[in-house]
Design an enzyme around this catalytic site. Structure first.
Site, PDB file in Angstrom:
ATOM      1  N   ARG A  62       0.845  -1.180   0.000  1.00  0.00           N
ATOM      2  CA  ARG A  62       0.000   0.000   0.000  1.00  0.00           C
ATOM      3  C   ARG A  62       0.884   1.235   0.000  1.00  0.00           C
ATOM      4  NH1 ARG A  62       1.645   1.778   4.016  1.00  0.00           N
ATOM      5  NH2 ARG A  62       0.512   3.720   3.672  1.00  0.00           N
ATOM      6  N   ARG A 105      -7.259  -0.728  -7.345  1.00  0.00           N
ATOM      7  CA  ARG A 105      -7.581   0.418  -6.480  1.00  0.00           C
ATOM      8  C   ARG A 105      -7.711   1.657  -7.358  1.00  0.00           C
ATOM      9  NH1 ARG A 105      -4.747   1.205  -0.913  1.00  0.00           N
ATOM     10  NH2 ARG A 105      -6.788   2.118  -0.573  1.00  0.00           N
ATOM     11  N   ASP A 253      -2.710  10.352  -2.404  1.00  0.00           N
ATOM     12  CA  ASP A 253      -2.854   9.370  -3.468  1.00  0.00           C
ATOM     13  C   ASP A 253      -3.182  10.004  -4.807  1.00  0.00           C
ATOM     14  OD1 ASP A 253      -3.183   6.267  -2.286  1.00  0.00           O
ATOM     15  OD2 ASP A 253      -3.397   7.861  -0.820  1.00  0.00           O
TER      16      ASP A 253
END
Length: 370
Positions: A62, A105, A253
């Site tokens: 991650r 994702r 992100d």
């Protein structure tokens, strides 16, 4: 497949492990299973497209930069094992695998960024011998990994100019080494400052519901000898009111063209509180995380996570009533007006971000040709 596992020992430092690495000889990506930290350190070998997809979706790997590196290594390994001998078939298989990995994702732009970059290499050599193209893909994947290390160090150097020795720094979620190949983004100024004897006092939000701050940031900072204090998410206002925080450093992100940023859920709360207490908030973001094609934060697709992460994960018994409705977005968007600066590997962007981010990209093009 777990290839190595050991319980965390006093002399076993998480910082000695690569977050993501390529094991080309065995056709595998080796990652730290971050869902097992800090209790045990497990290294996992990912070999199939399904294993890579699951590792990204289930947060075994991650952090936007680390996801990008894993995706680059992954698509290379899948392409390497293709039996296609002609370019068109090879290209068709590549695109299919790329689109599958890209679906893991949606919010972290580095995932699609790395995969698109790999596809660009493939198509730049259209019609060439497939075996040679596989070599080009490997070289690009390794470059993405090495570039991540260089980029994070530069972010740390720029970020360090924003603080002074002894400052208190608050961070949210994990934008540390465990989210990148080395140094981290938001933690890079902290690690470089520690090397210089700055002795920062760091506050790490626990970051509900997945506790990346508690399990990962506090773990790696403590392992590095940093003075870190773990706090619950709802304690950030108290430490700021007490005057213990001089700056907030967080990762993200995705950065929109206007400077809005999507980061782990709760970041916008920290930013709003920091604004009230006149504490500057700095977003640490490699240019690979900046998406100029996304106009504002309202255009960022926010990933929704399973309800079980809120109602029962981390608890011996379910802690919420059966049947209760759960809203569990993985990220929130921090408005650009709450952000004092966006720290990149090419400098610090300031408001108005529609202009300064364009200048950052111009500088990148001049220096790197990308």
């Amino acid at each position: 497949m777990v290839i190595h596992m050991q319980q965390k020992k006093e002399n076993d430092n998480i910082m000695n492990y690569d977050t993501v690495r390529l094991d080309d000889e065995n056709n595998a990506i080796i990652i730290i299973d971050q869902t097992k930290l800090p209790g045990s350190i497990e290294l996992i070998a990912l070999k199939t497209a399904e294993e890579i997809w699951d590792a990204i979706y289930l947060l075994r790997v991650r952090g936007a930069p680390a996801i990008g590196v894993a995706a680059a290594f992954g698509i290379y390994l899948l392409a390497k094992q293709s039996s296609a001998s002609d370019y068109d078939t090879f290209h068709e298989e590549f695109v299919k695998q790329k689109e599958y990995l890209d679906s893991a994702r949606p919010t972290a732009v580095n995932l699609s960024w790395a995969l698109n970059r790999m596809q660009g290499v493939l198509e730049a050599h259209a019609g060439e011998d497939v075996s040679k193209i596989k070599g080009y893909l490997k070289a690009e994947a390794v470059e993405i990994w090495q570039e991540d290390i260089r980029v994070c160090k530069k972010i740390g150097e720029y970020g360090l100019t924003l603080v002074k020795p002894g400052d208190g720094i608050l961070t949210h979620c994990n934008a540390g080494q465990l989210a990148t190949s080395k140094y981290g983004t938001a933690t890079a100024p902290i690690y470089l400052g520690e090397e210089k004897g700055y002795h920062f006092k760091v506050f790490a939000d626990e970051t509900r519901p997945l506790l990346q701050g508690a399990r990962l940031t506090a773990f790696e900072l403590q392992s590095s000898g940093v003075d870190v204090t773990l706090i619950c998410d709802n304690m950030s206002a108290t430490v700021m009111k007490n005057g213990w925080v001089n700056a907030v450093f967080v990762g993200c992100d995705r950065v929109a063209a206007n400077g809005d940023t999507a980061n782990k859920i709760g970041t916008s709360v920290v930013a709003a509180v920091a604004k009230y207490y006149n504490v500057p908030v700095y977003i640490c973001a490699p240019t690979s995380t900046i998406d100029l094609n996304t106009r504002t934060g309202a255009d960022i697709h926010i990933e929704q996570r399973p309800a079980e992460e809120v109602t029962e994960m981390w608890y011996k018994e379910r802690m919420a009533p059966e049947g209760v409705k759960v809203f569990n977005p993985a990220f929130d968007v921090t408005d650009h007006e709450l952000i004092a600066g966006i720290v990149t590997e090419y400098g610090i962007a300031r408001a108005p971000y529609t202009e300064s981010l364009q200048e950052i990209f111009k500088k990148r093009e001049q220096e790197s040709g990308r």
